[in-house]
Design a protein around this motif. Structure first.
Motif, PDB file in Angstrom:
ATOM      1  N   UNK A 130      60.503  31.903  33.850  1.00 31.31           N
ATOM      2  CA  UNK A 130      60.621  32.572  35.153  1.00 31.31           C
ATOM      3  C   UNK A 130      60.156  31.649  36.272  1.00 31.31           C
ATOM      4  N   UNK A 131      59.076  30.935  36.042  1.00 31.83           N
ATOM      5  CA  UNK A 131      58.608  29.960  37.032  1.00 31.83           C
ATOM      6  C   UNK A 131      59.654  28.874  37.266  1.00 31.83           C
ATOM      7  N   UNK A 132      60.315  28.437  36.198  1.00 31.97           N
ATOM      8  CA  UNK A 132      61.391  27.443  36.340  1.00 31.97           C
ATOM      9  C   UNK A 132      62.572  28.037  37.101  1.00 31.97           C
ATOM     10  N   UNK A 133      62.886  29.279  36.821  1.00 27.69           N
ATOM     11  CA  UNK A 133      64.007  29.950  37.480  1.00 27.69           C
ATOM     12  C   UNK A 133      63.856  29.920  38.998  1.00 27.69           C
ATOM     13  N   UNK A 134      62.643  30.166  39.484  1.00 30.40           N
ATOM     14  CA  UNK A 134      62.391  30.207  40.921  1.00 30.40           C
ATOM     15  C   UNK A 134      61.792  28.910  41.455  1.00 30.40           C
ATOM     16  N   UNK A 135      61.541  27.949  40.560  1.00 32.43           N
ATOM     17  CA  UNK A 135      60.929  26.668  40.939  1.00 32.43           C
ATOM     18  C   UNK A 135      59.620  26.883  41.699  1.00 32.43           C
ATOM     19  N   UNK A 136      58.759  27.662  41.076  1.00 35.00           N
ATOM     20  CA  UNK A 136      57.455  28.003  41.646  1.00 35.00           C
ATOM     21  C   UNK A 136      56.364  27.376  40.776  1.00 35.00           C
ATOM     22  N   UNK A 137      55.416  26.651  41.372  1.00 39.53           N
ATOM     23  CA  UNK A 137      54.364  26.002  40.583  1.00 39.53           C
ATOM     24  C   UNK A 137      53.251  26.973  40.185  1.00 39.53           C
ATOM     25  N   UNK A 138      52.540  26.619  39.124  1.00 41.69           N
ATOM     26  CA  UNK A 138      51.408  27.430  38.672  1.00 41.69           C
ATOM     27  C   UNK A 138      50.431  26.535  37.920  1.00 41.69           C
ATOM     28  N   UNK A 139      49.224  27.042  37.742  1.00 40.39           N
ATOM     29  CA  UNK A 139      48.184  26.353  36.978  1.00 40.39           C
ATOM     30  C   UNK A 139      47.789  27.219  35.800  1.00 40.39           C
ATOM     31  N   UNK A 140      47.702  26.617  34.615  1.00 43.94           N
ATOM     32  CA  UNK A 140      47.278  27.340  33.410  1.00 43.94           C
ATOM     33  C   UNK A 140      46.003  26.695  32.883  1.00 43.94           C
ATOM     34  N   UNK A 141      44.958  27.498  32.722  1.00 43.99           N
ATOM     35  CA  UNK A 141      43.685  27.013  32.203  1.00 43.99           C
ATOM     36  C   UNK A 141      43.647  27.238  30.690  1.00 43.99           C
ATOM     37  N   UNK A 142      43.422  26.139  29.952  1.00 35.78           N
ATOM     38  CA  UNK A 142      43.611  26.134  28.504  1.00 35.78           C
ATOM     39  C   UNK A 142      42.282  26.184  27.755  1.00 35.78           C
ATOM     40  N   UNK A 143      42.155  27.156  26.862  1.00 35.78           N
ATOM     41  CA  UNK A 143      41.049  27.188  25.911  1.00 35.78           C
ATOM     42  C   UNK A 143      41.452  26.308  24.735  1.00 35.78           C
ATOM     43  N   UNK A 144      40.876  25.123  24.656  1.00 40.88           N
ATOM     44  CA  UNK A 144      41.428  24.086  23.773  1.00 40.88           C
ATOM     45  C   UNK A 144      41.213  24.354  22.286  1.00 40.88           C
ATOM     46  N   UNK A 145      40.214  25.162  21.933  1.00 38.39           N
ATOM     47  CA  UNK A 145      39.923  25.382  20.522  1.00 38.39           C
ATOM     48  C   UNK A 145      41.009  26.093  19.754  1.00 38.39           C
ATOM     49  N   UNK A 146      41.894  26.780  20.448  1.00 38.58           N
ATOM     50  CA  UNK A 146      42.964  27.497  19.765  1.00 38.58           C
ATOM     51  C   UNK A 146      44.265  26.732  19.676  1.00 38.58           C
ATOM     52  N   UNK A 147      44.349  25.582  20.347  1.00 48.28           N
ATOM     53  CA  UNK A 147      45.601  24.818  20.371  1.00 48.28           C
ATOM     54  C   UNK A 147      45.939  24.326  18.960  1.00 48.28           C
ATOM     55  N   UNK A 148      47.187  24.515  18.559  1.00 48.22           N
ATOM     56  CA  UNK A 148      47.693  24.094  17.244  1.00 48.22           C
ATOM     57  C   UNK A 148      47.027  24.841  16.087  1.00 48.22           C
ATOM     58  N   UNK A 149      46.509  26.039  16.357  1.00 43.96           N
ATOM     59  CA  UNK A 149      45.931  26.864  15.298  1.00 43.96           C
ATOM     60  C   UNK A 149      46.480  28.283  15.437  1.00 43.96           C
ATOM     61  N   UNK A 150      46.139  29.125  14.477  1.00 40.64           N
ATOM     62  CA  UNK A 150      46.489  30.543  14.600  1.00 40.64           C
ATOM     63  C   UNK A 150      45.283  31.378  15.006  1.00 40.64           C
TER      64      UNK A 150
END
Length: 333
Positions: free
Chosen positions: A108-128
């Motif tokens: 949706x952000x790409x559809x409207x070309x609107x920027x955003x910031x996402x804050x990442x909790x890194x401990x869950x990346x690449x895990x379940x």
């Protein structure tokens, strides 16, 4: 329930009076120093329940972004550094890094070309791995083996919670959430691990966070800025200074190594006064961040503390309600 929560639920007219009282002052302030409203989203998904009002359906999110694109100046944190805000502006943020940000929000952000910031909790990346509040929800609401009571031992004291009907179950959930929030993350994880094992519960893939490849795709789109949000999403104020440094610094280094870029924005987990303090703010500043964001509700002006930037939490509002809510934010101090 907190006093603020009680007023919001039972005396909503007080907030209206407060806004009207301060509106003239805020209007004058906004004329002198153009404000920024930093918006806070968490999840964009179709959920069975939304116990903290943090989920927005993709359809409503599309409406929100359409309104923001057509009626507001949507900027990024980089734009703040230039201190050249000419009109009331908006920054869009997401906390935690749920996969549904990639699946539903990003298109949706790409559809409207609107920027955003996402804050990442890194401990869950690449895990379940799931966030602990999602695991608690699974224990109480998706647990076919749960009977009319659930027990919890904390500091050699036994607590028994009645879940014999929907109202009592919901009350028990919020009480347990408050109790688990105050625990050290390791102790909290042990409790939830025991419950999962005892009841034979499984991970809900709908609650997973993003993978490295998904984060790289977001970053390379040049629409999405990624920020740090600790490793395990603890209430930083509840842990030692050394643990705070580790949580914050390690999440920053993880993203920098993954994306080969400097990460200089940070979001405090939970973001309220019980989750961080001046010690935490100083740690964030010492680690080289330019901005850090809270969940305190207010406009952002040029004289604001860059290490406690306020944000407006967004709920699953229809287009008309979102327009109304956005008009209201310009009257808040």
């Amino acid at each position: 329930m907190s006093l603020k929560g009680y007023i919001k639920e039972n005396l909503p007219w007080i907030r209206s009076i407060y806004r009207k009282r301060w509106a003239p002052i805020n209007i004058i302030h906004n004329m002198i120093d153009k404000p920024v409203a930093v918006l806070l989203y968490h999840r964009i998904n179709y959920l069975n329940r939304d116990l903290f009002n943090i989920n927005v359906t993709p359809e409503n999110f599309d409406s929100h972004i359409k309104v923001l694109k057509s009626q507001y100046n949507v900027i990024t944190f980089d734009d703040l550094k230039h201190n050249n805000i000419k009109e009331p502006s908006v920054i869009i943020t997401f906390d935690d890094g749920y996969y549904d940000n990639y699946k539903y929000a990003f298109p949706i952000l790409k559809k409207y070309q609107v920027p955003a910031t996402i804050f990442i909790t890194s401990g869950g990346v690449d895990t379940d791995k799931e966030f602990w509040w999602d695991r608690l929800e699974t224990v109480l609401f998706e647990n076919k083996n749960l009977r009319e009571l659930i027990e919890l031992d904390i500091l050699n004291q036994r607590h028994v919670f009645d879940i014999s009907d929907d109202t009592k179950r919901l009350h028990s959930f919020y009480t347990l959430h408050h109790m688990l929030f105050s625990l050290h993350p390791n102790e909290r994880d042990m409790i939830l691990d025991r419950w999962y094992e005892f009841y034979g519960l499984k991970v809900n893939p709908n609650n997973r966070t993003m993978t490295s490849s998904e984060l790289i795709e977001l970053y390379q789109s040049q629409l999405i800025t990624l920020g740090a949000h600790t490793i395990h999403h603890p209430a930083l104020k509840q842990i030692s200074r050394e643990e705070q440094i580790h949580e914050i610094q390690s999440s920053k280094l993880f993203l920098e190594n993954l994306l080969h870029t400097d990460i200089d924005i940070f979001a405090y987990p939970f973001g309220h006064k019980e989750s961080f303090d001046q010690v935490t703010e100083q740690i964030v500043q010492d680690l080289g961040f330019t901005y850090s964001v809270s969940t305190r509700r207010a406009q952002l002006h040029s004289n604001a503390n860059p290490f406690s930037i306020p944000r407006f939490g967004i709920e699953d509002w229809s287009e008309d309600e979102f327009i109304r809510q956005m008009k209201l934010v310009w009257f808040e101090n």
